[in-house]
Write a protein that holds these residues in place. Structure first.
Motif, PDB file in Angstrom:
ATOM      1  N   THR A   1       0.914  -1.247   0.254  1.00 16.55           N
ATOM      2  CA  THR A   1       0.036  -0.044  -0.245  1.00 16.55           C
ATOM      3  C   THR A   1       0.789   1.290  -0.078  1.00 16.55           C
ATOM      4  OG1 THR A   1      -0.233   0.261   2.696  1.00 16.55           O
ATOM      5  CG2 THR A   1      -1.699  -1.243   1.153  1.00 16.55           C
ATOM      6  N   TYR A   2       1.902   1.295   0.567  1.00 17.23           N
ATOM      7  CA  TYR A   2       3.066   2.328   0.668  1.00 17.23           C
ATOM      8  C   TYR A   2       3.520   2.385  -0.886  1.00 17.23           C
ATOM      9  CZ  TYR A   2       3.179   1.327   5.752  1.00 17.23           C
ATOM     10  OH  TYR A   2       2.829   1.143   6.921  1.00 17.23           O
ATOM     11  N   ALA A   3       3.939   1.401  -1.230  1.00 22.46           N
ATOM     12  CA  ALA A   3       4.367   1.404  -2.730  1.00 22.46           C
ATOM     13  C   ALA A   3       3.263   1.897  -3.720  1.00 22.46           C
ATOM     14  CB  ALA A   3       4.698  -0.160  -3.158  1.00 22.46           C
ATOM     15  N   LEU A   4       1.926   1.458  -3.636  1.00 25.34           N
ATOM     16  CA  LEU A   4       0.964   1.950  -4.414  1.00 25.34           C
ATOM     17  C   LEU A   4       0.812   3.525  -4.117  1.00 25.34           C
ATOM     18  CD1 LEU A   4      -1.165   1.607  -6.486  1.00 25.34           C
ATOM     19  CD2 LEU A   4      -2.677   1.010  -4.549  1.00 25.34           C
ATOM     20  N   GLU A   5       0.849   4.030  -3.002  1.00 25.35           N
ATOM     21  CA  GLU A   5       0.664   5.622  -2.833  1.00 25.35           C
ATOM     22  C   GLU A   5       1.850   6.352  -3.326  1.00 25.35           C
ATOM     23  OE1 GLU A   5      -0.511   9.266  -1.576  1.00 25.35           O
ATOM     24  OE2 GLU A   5      -1.857   7.181  -1.632  1.00 25.35           O
TER      25      GLU A   5
END
Length: 258
Positions: free
Chosen positions: A40-44
């Motif tokens: 989710t950090y990578a997607l953000e």
């Protein structure tokens, strides 16, 4: 800029999970599956890069039919397209097999759409097995440069500049394109979906890809077991601080800690 984000569905890590005494495996009945936190950090980070530099974000996951719900959530927070490489046995695959399947799926998407990905984002590790190897192995398979523990990224002309977190501080690294980045927790949190974005995500298709045969696993999990429980601590009760220190030192001396 064309961006690919690889995500994995994992059991919700906010729930305490115990081991099944009969099978020795994690007891996951009733535990909600979610997108891996580092993914989710990578997607953000990828969506923010898209907003700053333009382009599109595609999310890719390996798994069974249930993973489509997690991919819908990714579409609701900024991804433009989503693909699922079908593999019901993905949880038993080792990092090398996963990396090879991700490579094959990436190439299948590129062939299908006619576009080439400039950056592949991964979380630095998953919260279920935490091997921390998939991003690096994927970069090897793609013959692309890789930077791990990335907490920020900016785009330049034919390159990106990433901020890498280390034990001593931070490194600023320039990388040519295409490249792979493995993302650590940045200074910001992932955005929440809105009702409008959720409704829009429901209408977007999730295309399914056939998972590639990646060969035999090189790593085998022999046993999963819970860590030993910590012994109860000792509370020192003394009105005088000097007496409390004296008692603490005596205890440490008796335990041969000093």
């Amino acid at each position: 800029m064309e961006i690919l984000v690889c995500v994995k569905q994992v059991p919700d890590d906010s729930v305490e999970i115990s081991l099944d005494p009969k099978t020795g495996a994690p007891a996951l009945d009733g535990v909600t599956p979610v997108v891996n936190a580092f993914d989710t950090y990578a997607l953000e980070m990828a969506v923010r890069l898209k907003e700053a530099a333009g382009g599109e974000v595609t999310v890719l996951s390996i798994g069974d039919e249930s993973v489509k719900n997690s991919l819908k959530n990714c579409l609701a927070v900024g991804a433009d397209y989503a693909y699922l490489a079908a593999n019901d046995a993905y949880q038993s695959a080792d990092p090398e097999i996963i990396a090879k399947e991700l490579k094959a799926a990436k190439e299948a998407i590129e062939e299908k759409t006619g576009k080439k990905f400039d950056i592949v984002f991964c979380g630095k590790e998953t919260t279920d097995f935490a091997s921390g190897q998939v991003g690096t192995i994927l970069a090897k398979e793609l013959s692309a440069p890789v930077t791990a523990d990335v907490v920020d990224i900016t785009a330049g002309e034919g390159k990106v500049t990433v901020k890498q977190e280390t034990e001593e501080g931070y490194c600023m690294i320039e990388s040519g394109l295409p490249c792979v980045v493995a993302v650590n927790k940045p200074e910001y949190d992932p955005r929440y979906p809105t009702i409008k974005s959720k409704m829009a995500a429901r209408k977007k298709p999730i295309e399914e890809l056939a998972a590639e045969e990646a060969g035999a696993a090189q790593v085998e999990v022999l046993k999963v077991y819970a860590p030993a429980k910590r012994a109860a601590g000792v509370k020192i009760k003394a009105e005088d601080p000097a007496e409390a220190v004296s008692q603490a030192l005596a205890m440490m001396s008796e335990a041969k800690a000093i």
